[in-house]
Design an enzyme around this catalytic site. Structure first.
Site: not given
Length: 235
Positions: A36, A106, A112
């Site tokens: 987010s 997440g 990542e």
């Protein structure tokens, strides 16, 4: 920057996310993390593309980020098409004073990590709740399904608690974008994050855990405080 209508935490995320967009310059290849707070960075990049004619390409770290970038009109390329990644902007679940991280709430921490490793610079955006005096977990761990019982056994031998992350509005475990299972491991303590990261990642069947202790030398952390963004690490 209009923050009306947002909760205090969302306002903090927006301050951090918008500040990170200031580091992006014309022609950059940008790693786009998942979550987010990074969503605010992407929204600001879209504004700059419209207002300034900013030209960038992004490399997404998840299906969610790919969909979000598509909706915003941010052009994307695959990792294999990039000669280099100038900057990656990503979030974190915990950040200690040495800028070691826990990531993966997440379930995108494997991609990542790959994108962070390929990047010249890593910018971590977060609200103040993510700062901690020391890392505590839980530590997300992505594993191949075949190794399920073995990895859990090995983690139990290390001490602490292991749980299989369950889906929301879905029966059964969370499955990553790579088709793997996500565990959450809370050790008794984490006196040496680097050593624990290595120990977990060396268990056969583990793809990668959520401790990120190897990127501190190229990391800038941006905390969206009420008085304005606070910069930690590289300016």
């Amino acid at each position: 920057m209009n923050t009306s209508g947002l909760s205090p935490q969302e306002q903090a995320k927006k301050r951090a996310g918008y500040k990170a967009a200031d580091y992006i310059t014309n022609g950059m290849t940008v790693g786009l993390g998942t979550g987010s707070t990074v969503a605010f960075t992407m929204a600001r990049l879209k504004e700059r593309m419209t207002e300034e004619g900013l030209l960038i390409v992004g490399i997404p770290t998840s299906i969610q980020t790919t969909m979000r970038a598509g909706a915003l009109g941010i052009p994307l390329i695959g990792l294999e098409q990039a000669e280099k990644i100038d900057i990656t902007v990503d979030g974190a679940d915990q950040i200690d004073p040495e800028m070691r991280l826990i990531k993966g709430r997440g379930a995108a921490h494997v991609r990542e990590r790959i994108v962070a490793d390929a990047s010249t610079r890593l910018i971590i955006v977060a609200d103040p709740s993510k700062i901690c005096s020391h890392l505590t977990g839980p530590i997300p761990i992505e594993i191949i399904p075949f190794s399920f019982s073995h990895v859990i056994r090995r983690l139990n031998e290390m001490g602490g608690m292991v749980t299989v992350r369950e889906g929301v509005k879905k029966d059964g475990p969370v499955i990553s974008d790579n088709g793997n299972i996500i565990l959450d491991y809370t050790p008794v303590s984490i006196p040496d994050p680097s050593a624990l990261e290595t120990a977990i990642n060396m268990i056969p069947g583990v793809v990668s855990c959520g401790i990120f202790a190897e990127f501190t030398s190229k990391t800038t952390v941006i905390i969206g405080e009420e008085s304005g963004p606070r910069i930690i690490g590289l300016p």
